[in-house]
Design an enzyme around this catalytic site. Structure first.
Site, short mmCIF file in Angstrom:
data_model
loop_
_atom_site.label_atom_id
_atom_site.label_comp_id
_atom_site.label_asym_id
_atom_site.label_seq_id
_atom_site.Cartn_x
_atom_site.Cartn_y
_atom_site.Cartn_z
N HIS A 49 0.87 -1.18 0.00
CA HIS A 49 0.00 0.00 0.00
C HIS A 49 0.91 1.23 0.00
O HIS A 49 2.13 1.09 0.04
CB HIS A 49 -0.92 -0.05 1.23
CG HIS A 49 -1.97 1.02 1.25
ND1 HIS A 49 -2.68 1.38 0.13
CD2 HIS A 49 -2.44 1.81 2.25
CE1 HIS A 49 -3.53 2.35 0.45
NE2 HIS A 49 -3.40 2.63 1.73
N GLU A 56 -11.66 -3.96 0.08
CA GLU A 56 -11.69 -2.53 -0.25
C GLU A 56 -11.99 -2.33 -1.73
O GLU A 56 -11.66 -3.17 -2.57
CB GLU A 56 -10.36 -1.85 0.13
CG GLU A 56 -9.18 -2.21 -0.77
CD GLU A 56 -8.53 -0.95 -1.36
OE1 GLU A 56 -9.27 -0.02 -1.76
OE2 GLU A 56 -7.29 -0.92 -1.44
N VAL A 61 1.88 6.68 -8.63
CA VAL A 61 1.03 5.50 -8.84
C VAL A 61 0.12 5.38 -7.64
O VAL A 61 0.42 5.89 -6.55
CB VAL A 61 1.85 4.19 -8.99
CG1 VAL A 61 2.74 4.21 -10.22
CG2 VAL A 61 2.68 3.92 -7.74
N HIS A 108 -3.83 1.60 -4.35
CA HIS A 108 -4.98 0.68 -4.26
C HIS A 108 -5.05 -0.27 -5.45
O HIS A 108 -4.67 0.08 -6.57
CB HIS A 108 -6.28 1.49 -4.18
CG HIS A 108 -6.37 2.36 -2.97
ND1 HIS A 108 -6.82 1.89 -1.76
CD2 HIS A 108 -6.05 3.65 -2.78
CE1 HIS A 108 -6.79 2.87 -0.87
NE2 HIS A 108 -6.32 3.95 -1.45
#
Lengths: 559, 559
Positions: free
Chosen positions: A140, A194, A365, A368
């Site tokens: 992440h 998510e 970038v 997610h």
């Protein structure tokens, strides 16, 4: 006991919204919180600092709560912790950097003395009543991020946290697909995944791609200073800037309060690899030539008080722009911040600076997972039940649709809203009774003392301003003793409002005198009459509708 | 006479901003206006309806003005016309549809009786003093768009208006490159070129591409109603929806005030090809099955009062959503509208409607030229001087950079700001003395009566609300006769503010009594003391800073 052998999943935040993630997972008398985040106020909440979840359900069940398990250190996952701990002092479990950032937060709220912080590492399991939580490494935009496998007597629940799949991450350690595969192979009862990037096809690029771009820009920039704005918490991004700086013999200067805070925590805990002489203090900056410097600052979202915004407006005390500076915005504007970011870019260009931003170059970038990565997770875990989370309704529904296409039974996919209660038993899952949920607004020291009425007034005041009318009357003599005095703010230029205001005075004077001549003098009635009369008069003259505040004072006149 | 043989180019709007395009072109005693647009207020201008250019320079030179020449009928090119005509009634020249839309606008402002509107067609030339203006066909997102060739005694100025290059447009007529080539070959003194899409590489897609997408969606939608939101002025887009509707046997219903207005003008003037029974009134909608209907509505930008927003909130009187409706947003969110558009999309999805928007499908193309088209224009015209226009500073500078790469002498490229005066003589071009320029805010009936002080107050009120403190005193007796009364709005919940307000009262009471006991009682001093004391008290208790309005009334008490 109806609920005795059920798992209850209760999102108190993060459903049909982006931010303030908080999910309750319960089994019998054991309750845990997964994450505890805040969100930033929308345009419709002027003056509000932050928004946190309504936790009345937690307060009511405080005796059952075994702890808070945190996936990573972003504000939308940890920002509400101090507010919850002030009401319920429960232990907080998280990885090292995550707890480091929580510590900074608790210090500000003077909670460090009482808080119970428990560090865990990836692979470790923590027993909380009849629940057992395992932290599993994911990639992440902040180090030490995790997804959680929560073992319950009825099966395992996996919560993804925020994640992407990065096979060439900066830390060197990709998401632990091996362990996820093991868990998947043993059977997953429910997966909460998510949904941030679910509308984007394909895969998210590796963080190391940005490093290549930095290298290219650094190698092409021979004479100029380089200024890079990014999120303070994006430690890997900052690591890559430091790497490029060391490679091209530049010193690194940090600017912005949150940048200094996060970096000192990250460095102290060993999350940054920096050579001894790379970092210099901002006060030593002038000892170096422009081509020997990289400045890393906050403000990639155009925040009004941030370092980059102040630099772009020539309001920064220590950093003054030079004509040939190269400024890089290494971030994507969060929805709602586009105009603020554009305005910073334009201000910088106005000062003849070379600005590099996302639409021009690969200097950012996402953190997610895109569609293919989300599919990968679903296909590794093969859960019985699926609950998409972290997203607006369009994201949740799209994620649900993908899960169904991946073969999950359509009756086993649940698009929830905050306060929903999904009850899973041995045989089935269904919706239970809703619990209280909502948003609590934090404004200065006030937590929850600003609500819809106050916000409605603020909106009204912001669009049309106000007029305050004061008149002192002697009730017995049925006489105006002083006034009406009229003051306006945010309505019209005072110097242009002469006729308008004297007209308004006449309108009020007549109305009050009429009321005083009536039989029954009621202050509330007079106020409402003044309001109606004045509203009509002002609208006819201006087509505007300011808030009208009539104040009547009762005095006894000197006879 | 210093200025005698110079052309002066003076932008009063449209430079370093998007919107309110207005450029003055002068030669000796002849002055013309190219376009006369408005812009929408930013977040920092709550309550403002529209923003128009400061035209004091025009008012001062009104005797010289020969007319207004308009490139096309979008608001950012025609929106300020009524406000200018109220001060200077000059003739307005434009193509048929452009003037039709201006007429609608003048009707609302009751100016139709006095305005002098002159219709021109593509290829036509109009002499205005020593200047001669020719309208040349270009492609854009509204029919009848033009660029202008303005012949002056010193050479030809070309103004691009808004344009794209579309070889397969809906009207069948591409941009008149032939005529532009002819003008280019004879020599262009100065080219003013729009810069909206200059950051996008490549070419803009043809409008007919959207028609293909409509065909595909219509052919796949067999049972459901189709609702399409787009800009009312995008007549070609609407033509394509009508074409698809006729092909797939659907009736067309229009909804939204501006949609009905623009369409009736476009149809009356022959810009829409519709079969006799295609359009039906919204009141007849219930006579048809869902699969027999297409609704075309306003609201593609998420405007709060628009048809689509009201539909999405179930607040539209005639249009109620059905579970399987297909809703298409055929537009790109204008920067600043992203959140409003997202919120409409989410509301629609919440109601189980199938929503198709830009990021999912090709249901929109831009009306503006991308980099390669801008280069095409520069290479056809080969101007001596180049002035990029219509864009933020980053767009203008990028366009300037492209022009230099295309071979235009770098000293002949001018990035201007509003109010700049570019003077071109036989031998050279240079910057002359600036003229007054700026923005005039329109709020209701007020034009220019809201300025920075009022906006600052509105912002303050919106963030922290206000507290009004009233006290009546008897100056002679040095005594408080009534009050202090305290009223707050937009500050805190009244019911939670009990202690705070009684504390505030005590603070004020003490301060006023102290002042009254002093030697020299000055109302302004007392007010300022109240403000300071109360600000400190409230900030210490709440960390908020409401606007404080102290009002003191002088009365003589009954003794």
């Amino acid at each position: 006991m109806k609920n005795s052998n059920k798992i209850r999943i209760v999102p108190l935040g993060g459903m049909r919204e982006v931010g303030k993630n908080l999910t309750v997972i319960e089994y019998r008398d054991d309750l845990i919180l997964v994450d505890c985040g805040m969100t930033f106020p929308g345009d419709e909440m002027p003056g509000i600092d932050i928004v946190i979840p309504d936790i009345s359900y937690l307060v009511k069940n405080k005796h059952k709560i075994r702890g808070m398990v945190i996936t990573h250190g972003h504000e939308d996952h940890i920002g509400a912790i101090p507010y919850v701990l002030k009401k319920i002092n429960i232990p907080v479990y998280g990885t090292k950097l995550t707890l480091g950032l929580i510590q900074n937060k608790l210090k500000e709220h003077r909670l460090l003395g009482t808080a119970k912080l428990k560090t865990v590492s990836h692979g470790q399991k923590v027993r909380l009543g009849k629940l057992e939580v395992e932290w599993i490494r994911v990639n992440h935009s902040i180090p030490d991020s995790s997804c959680l496998a929560i073992k319950t007597p009825l099966g395992t629940i996996v919560h993804s946290g925020d994640f992407k799949v990065d096979f060439t991450p900066i830390s060197g350690k990709p998401i632990d697909l091996n362990r996820l595969g093991e868990i998947g192979s043993r059977g997953v009862l429910c997966y909460m995944g998510e949904s941030t990037n679910v509308l984007r096809p394909g895969y998210t690029m590796s963080e190391s791609r940005v490093g290549e771009t930095f290298d290219r820009i650094f190698s092409q920039t021979r004479r100029s200073r380089i200024i890079i704005a990014t999120f303070a918490s994006n430690v890997h991004r900052i690591q890559q800037i430091i790497n490029a700086a060391e490679k091209f013999n530049r010193k690194v200067v940090l600017s912005g309060r949150s940048m200094l805070n996060v970096m000192s925590t990250a460095q102290r805990l060993g999350y940054l690899q920096v050579k001894p002489n790379t970092m210099i203090d901002i006060r030593d900056m002038n000892k170096y030539n422009p081509h020997q410097l990289v400045l890393i600052t906050t403000g990639s979202q155009g925040e009004p008080m941030s370092a980059l915004t102040r630099i772009s407006n020539d309001e920064h005390r220590q950093i003054k722009l030079r004509q040939d500076d190269v400024v890089i915005l290494s971030a994507h504007p969060i929805p709602g911040n586009e105009n603020a970011v554009s305005s910073v870019i334009n201000n910088l260009i106005e000062r003849n600076v070379n600005v590099i931003y996302e639409s021009l170059s690969e200097i950012h970038v996402s953190g997610h997972a895109c569609q293919e990565e989300l599919k990968m997770m679903l296909s590794i875990l093969q859960p019985k039940y699926f609950v998409p989370c972290h997203g607006e309704i369009r994201h949740l529904k799209k994620h649900a649709e993908i899960a169904k296409k991946m073969g999950i039974n359509k009756d086993n996919v649940f698009v929830l809203e905050n306060g929903d209660c999904l009850e899973i038993s041995q045989s089935e899952a269904r919706m239970g009774k809703k619990v209280p949920s909502g948003q609590v607004l934090v404004d200065g020291l006030g937590v929850g003392d600003v609500g819809s009425v106050v916000l409605k007034d603020r909106k009204h005041l912001s669009e049309d301003g106000l007029i305050s009318v004061v008149v002192a009357i002697d009730k017995e003599k049925k006489k105006i003793v002083s006034g009406p005095d009229i003051i306006s703010r945010g309505f019209v230029y005072v110097k242009e409002s002469g006729n308008l205001m004297s007209g308004a005075k006449k309108v009020v004077l007549k109305k009050v005198q009429d009321s005083l001549n009536g039989r029954n003098i009621q202050f509330n009635q007079i106020k409402s009459d003044i309001r109606d009369e004045l509203r009509g008069y002002l609208f006819s003259k201006t087509k505007r509708n300011p808030m009208i505040l009539p104040i009547i004072m009762e005095v006894k006149e000197n006879s």
